[in-house]
Design an enzyme around this catalytic site. Structure first.
Site, PDB file in Angstrom:
ATOM      1  N   GLY A 240     -22.658 -12.383 -19.541  1.00  0.00           N
ATOM      2  CA  GLY A 240     -22.292 -12.700 -20.832  1.00  0.00           C
ATOM      3  C   GLY A 240     -23.135 -12.464 -22.049  1.00  0.00           C
ATOM      4  O   GLY A 240     -23.866 -11.202 -21.706  1.00  0.00           O
ATOM      5  N   SER A 241     -23.368 -13.232 -23.113  1.00  0.00           N
ATOM      6  CA  SER A 241     -24.428 -12.330 -24.048  1.00  0.00           C
ATOM      7  C   SER A 241     -25.647 -12.684 -23.934  1.00  0.00           C
ATOM      8  O   SER A 241     -26.249 -13.534 -23.145  1.00  0.00           O
ATOM      9  CB  SER A 241     -23.909 -13.144 -25.449  1.00  0.00           C
ATOM     10  OG  SER A 241     -24.198 -14.753 -25.345  1.00  0.00           O
ATOM     11  N   GLY A 245     -27.383 -15.949 -22.330  1.00  0.00           N
ATOM     12  CA  GLY A 245     -28.210 -15.892 -21.231  1.00  0.00           C
ATOM     13  C   GLY A 245     -29.784 -16.084 -21.323  1.00  0.00           C
ATOM     14  O   GLY A 245     -30.354 -16.704 -20.550  1.00  0.00           O
ATOM     15  N   GLU A 264     -26.620 -11.023 -16.395  1.00  0.00           N
ATOM     16  CA  GLU A 264     -26.198  -9.517 -16.804  1.00  0.00           C
ATOM     17  C   GLU A 264     -25.740  -9.592 -18.167  1.00  0.00           C
ATOM     18  O   GLU A 264     -24.519 -10.233 -18.355  1.00  0.00           O
ATOM     19  CB  GLU A 264     -25.049  -9.447 -15.537  1.00  0.00           C
ATOM     20  CG  GLU A 264     -24.751  -7.817 -15.685  1.00  0.00           C
ATOM     21  CD  GLU A 264     -23.271  -7.432 -16.009  1.00  0.00           C
ATOM     22  OE1 GLU A 264     -22.541  -7.887 -15.314  1.00  0.00           O
ATOM     23  OE2 GLU A 264     -23.238  -7.176 -17.219  1.00  0.00           O
ATOM     24  N   CYS A 301     -18.546  -4.641 -19.920  1.00  0.00           N
ATOM     25  CA  CYS A 301     -20.213  -4.445 -20.114  1.00  0.00           C
ATOM     26  C   CYS A 301     -20.705  -2.903 -19.775  1.00  0.00           C
ATOM     27  O   CYS A 301     -21.810  -2.577 -20.136  1.00  0.00           O
ATOM     28  CB  CYS A 301     -20.708  -5.401 -19.056  1.00  0.00           C
ATOM     29  SG  CYS A 301     -20.088  -5.357 -17.426  1.00  0.00           S
TER      30      CYS A 301
END
Ligand code: NAP
Length: 525
Positions: A240-241, A245, A264, A301
């Site tokens: 995620g962001s 994160g 990630e 991503c």
């Protein structure tokens, strides 16, 4: 079957008072079924059941866990259209993309089943004793990988199947022998519930402990925080962001017992297009670049958010083609209104940055969470001075950095933050320069590509979907491919432990027929 709006904890479905609903990103309407908001009590219950289950689950044979993974793949497939329709309503992703993602999710489960059945992943190393060694006798030492403990997985918004409830984090943790508690992403709770129901069905067909899997849903940060802080949780997988994160990472590291946190966060995945890499194919390059940039409405991503070019006849042609082609490209609907709002804020910020100019944009999609594709340009000198231009634009928006010469291109490479991927387009006209650029870029990313586009991530044994911070929190690992299992294992050494007590993989008469290192030699027996 209608959705229940419940969670799954220990194969039971539970519900509670407060509810939330998913929103259709195309229309803005609430979708059918209210979902129970998980509470701290549910997080505590799931964590203690997972801890209890860990004792037996971690001792199950790899073959038993492989059967479980294959059953999960079958049950997900058996959900049929119901899953694809609900996922489409919750994410606005087209059916063909969801079909591919379902296939990828099931193939990923089967890949881990294969490596479990084969067995060598435990990395068994045996150093036999030597009682005659002087001055001190050598002990018998044997090591292998074993499961870490209960794992919390945060489902990602942008891959509702492949990086969500039964995604790469879940499958690699289950394969290792770790019970998993998933915190479902609040944007697709129906999809999460359906996939969780498939996992529970599979679990019930086995003799594995019921606490090996749980799903908790919710639209508030509280559940995620409670789970990460719980002393029975031993690792976390997150996609995620950077903002979310990092908050959870800090929480994981500030516990009395700090635990591994595998975050990630994505990156801008720079593509360096040398003049000989564009060559006479500027038209095709522009088509392929735009396809990669807008794939999944830019919500990958591995989206190539940065294109680095050197002023030349070839790059001029490329800019012309990009300008015309992007204008004609239809725009899409984003995964959620939150993601659309983030992107709008990021674009407003980009518009105010020194030297940044809009090159081209397409007509806006008018749906509720609609967006439009955009390409900006900036000179290399302005780019290297402004670190904020390296922030991820999560959507179909790209920045082209124009370098006046090769030296500037190398300066851009030097200034880059950690990335998931870097790509070079070249025909190797100047091998020495390309080697230098490759060496520099390899230090910044987990995957280096030549003459391609980074959006497709092959699920296989050699894949590295990882990279240097801020792309991930641990550059030594991958979240895609079979090596992902090692995020959820630890090595354990048994010294002079009786044969009867040793795990199968370390016994002298190895019934598993796996490759082991015995006294320095790789041996399969
Ligand atoms: P997110 O905001 O990072 O949320 C991911 C998960 O973390 C959700 O389950 C969320 O659930 C939880 N969470 C968020 N903030 C938290 C906090 N402070 N403490 C505890 N839990 C927290 O991701 P998103 O909703 O998918 O998208 C938001 C932005 O993330 C996007 O605009 C994009 O910039 C980025 N993103 C990047 C990638 C990538 O692969 N690069 C993928 C997805 C998103 P709750 O809100 O219920 O707590």
């Amino acid at each position: 079957m209608p959705l229940s709006g419940c969670y799954y904890i220990g194969t039971e479905s539970l519900s509670c008072g407060q509810k939330f609903s998913a929103v259709n990103p195309k229309t803005g309407e609430f979708l059918e079924t209210e979902f129970s908001e998980g509470t701290d009590k549910h997080a505590q219950l799931a964590a203690s059941l997972a801890a209890e289950a860990f004792i037996d689950f971690s001792q199950t044979s790899a073959v038993q866990r492989a059967q479980f993974l294959v059953l999960i793949a079958e049950e997900i497939f058996n959900l049929g259209d119901e899953l694809l329709l609900r996922a489409g309503l919750e994410t606005a992703l087209p059916r063909a993309r969801l079909e591919n993602e379902r296939a990828r999710t099931c193939d990923q489960l089967k890949l881990f089943a294969e490596i479990l059945n084969e067995g060598s992943w435990v990395n068994a190393i045996i150093d036999t004793a030597d009682s005659s060694r002087k001055p001190v006798a050598k002990p018998d030492t044997r090591s292998m990988h074993s499961a870490l403990g209960p794992v919390v997985v945060f489902g990602a918004s942008n891959f509702p199947l492949a990086f969500s409830v039964a995604g790469g984090d879940t499958v690699s943790a289950l394969a290792a022998g770790c019970p998993v508690i998933v915190k479902g992403h609040p944007a697709h709770p129906g999809t999460s519930e359906l996939v969780a129901s498939a996992i529970i069905k599979a679990l019930k067909k086995t003799t594995l402990p019921s606490g090996a899997f749980a799903l908790i849903q919710g639209s508030r940060h509280l559940i995620g925080e409670s789970l990460v802080k719980h002393p029975d949780i031993k690792a976390v997988g997150f996609t995620g962001s950077l903002k979310a994160g990092r908050a959870l990472y800090d929480l994981a590291k500030s516990r009395v017992e700090p635990i591994p946190f595998y975050g990630e966060f994505g990156s801008i995945n720079p593509i360096f297009a040398l003049p000989d890499g564009i060559g006479t194919n500027a038209d095709k390059f522009a088509t392929d670049y735009i396809a990669s940039l807008t794939l999944g409405v830019g919500q990958f991503c591995t989206n190539p958010g940065l294109l680095v070019i050197q002023q030349s006849k070839q790059s001029e042609q490329l800019l012309k083609h990009l300008l015309h082609k992007l204008k004609k490209m239809p725009s899409g609907t984003m995964l959620s209104i939150n993601i659309q709002t983030h992107l709008n804020d990021e674009v407003k910020f980009l518009n105010k940055q020194n030297g940044v100019k809009l090159l081209t944009e397409s007509v806006k999609n008018t749906s509720f969470a609609g967006t439009n594709n955009k390409i900006y340009t900036v000179a290399a000198q302005d780019f290297v001075k402004n670190a904020q231009l390296q922030e991820e634009l999560f959507g179909p928006v790209s920045l082209i950095v124009i370098c006046s010469n090769r030296l500037e291109m190398m300066q851009v490479a030097t200034a880059l933050n950690g990335q998931l991927t870097v790509t070079i387009h070249t025909m190797l006209e100047d091998l020495h320069y390309v080697q230098q650029l490759t060496n520099k870029l390899s230090q910044r990313a987990g995957r280096v590509l030549f003459n391609g586009y980074p959006t497709g991530v092959e699920v296989c044994r050699s894949m590295v979907h990882g990279g240097i911070y801020p792309a991930t929190t641990d550059s030594r690992t991958t979240s895609v491919g079979s090596e992902a299992i090692y995020r959820f294992t630890r090595q354990i050494c048994f010294q002079d432990v009786p044969q009867k007590i040793l795990p199968c993989a370390l016994k002298n008469n190895n019934p598993l027929k796996i490759c082991r290192m015995i006294d320095g030699q790789f041996i399969t027996n």
